[in-house]
Design a protein around this motif. Structure first.
Motif: not given
Length: 372
Positions: A21-23, A70-73, A89-92
């Motif tokens: 999921x987006x975290x 910041x942004x990431x998954x 992880x870098x993205x979701x």
């Protein structure tokens, strides 16, 4: 990624709960958004048959850990006994992925994660070094204070009666750099970090690098983030290391894609793609690097040990094994690769192997590992 990263999954037992999921935490209401996402994921886990213990283990991981920046998954895999995988992880992209299954789901880690190897940071100057060994989230520190003095040239132009201090200063600086290099070399020999990051002003870094033996210098990465005693931003250092690891991961993905294409193009038998070929190579332990792209909802069959996988029941029966399990290919194939010590990596951008999966091989399998 090294298969060792996931070895604990081989001795664990299911069912497993896997969430992706987006975290991101880049807005004022990020914490509230995370709570809302978790409630939705918990409901879906229960709908898919997860027991209370499994849901509790995932809840603890999602809600009790410090908020990232910041942004990431995030990918979390657990069974009723505890959390087995917990990776930023870098993205979701898209809505959360929630699964309750016989096997764990780790593909998002391969696609968007960055392996955190054991690494060493050496913050050096001509008086010594501060050394940090980073392994599995823990940091061990060492300090080297050289015994050579002076390390700075006298400010006056003349030094009556004492001769020129320049040689003594240069020898002291060299002695201290050698002491720092010797200590780092000893730690590298004992702890085997994959990377050695060096921080310091330009001349200190250059002299330190020159004093290292080849077996250490080949792991060296010089970072321009400040000097030892003049102060530097630790967050800047963290970001610089993270950026290097991201580039390293991207380079590994591209290298695997290029090698796969080269081997496939020369018909060497050292690469395969598609469920038929990859399953055959996995059964023989021939996979060196498993490349996972978009597999979709494809399934494979397996015998009771879950490690003997085949694209369909007919193939498994021909091998004398009973097809007792039907499994998602994007869960079964990565775990089979882990069981034989293969590397695992996401497909490169623009790479679309047949059936969403490919492999670079250690040797050409005895049975056909052909393109499907």
């Amino acid at each position: 990624m090294h298969s060792e990263h996931f070895r604990t999954l081989l001795t664990a037992t299911g069912p497993y709960g896997s969430i992706y999921f987006d975290d991101s935490h880049d807005t004022e209401d990020a914490a509230a958004q995370t709570d809302l996402k978790w409630r939705g994921m918990a409901e879906e886990l229960a709908r898919q048959g997860a027991g209370p213990d499994l849901i509790d283990r995932l809840a603890e991981a999602v809600t009790a850990s410090p908020a990232p920046v910041g942004r990431g998954g995030r990918v979390v895999v657990a069974n009723a006994d505890g959390v087995l995988v917990d990776e930023r992880v870098s993205r979701a992209d898209g809505p959360p992925v929630v699964r309750v299954s016989e096997l764990p789901y780790i593909v998002p880690v391969l696609a968007h994660g960055v392996e955190q190897p054991t690494y060493l940071v050496a913050i050096v100057d001509h008086a010594g070094a501060d050394i940090e060994l980073h392994r599995d989230g823990t940091v061990t520190t060492h300090t080297v204070e050289g015994e050579g003095y002076p390390v700075h040239k006298a400010s006056g132009a003349e030094t009556p009666g004492y001769g020129d201090p320049q040689p003594r200063t240069e020898e002291s600086r060299s002695k201290n750099i050698r002491a720092a290099a010797d200590r780092v070399t000893a730690i590298v020999d004992e702890e085997a970090p994959e990377l050695v990051f060096v921080v310091g002003e330009v001349q200190s870094r250059s002299d330190f690098a020159a004093a290292l033996p080849d077996r250490v210098s080949e792991r060296l990465v010089q970072l321009q983030v400040g000097a030892r005693h003049s102060g530097f931003d630790r967050e800047h250092l963290h970001d610089a290391i993270g950026e290097h690891l991201q580039r390293r991961h991207a380079d590994a993905i591209n290298a695997a894609a290029q090698r796969f294409s080269a081997e496939l193009g020369r018909h060497s038998g050292m690469a395969t793609e598609g469920l038929n070929g990859v399953c055959a190579a996995l059964r023989e332990g021939a996979v060196e690097t498993l490349i996972v792209g978009s597999i979709g909802d494809a399934t494979v069959v397996a015998s009771d040990d879950l490690a003997t996988v085949a694209p369909n029941a007919n193939v498994l029966s021909e091998l004398g094994a009973a097809p007792t399990h039907t499994l998602r290919a994007d869960e079964a194939l990565p775990l089979a690769a882990v069981s034989i010590g293969a590397e695992l990596i996401g497909a490169a951008e623009g790479q679309s192997p047949a059936d969403g999966v490919a492999a670079v091989l250690r040797y050409a399998p005895r049975t056909a590992a052909t393109v499907s």
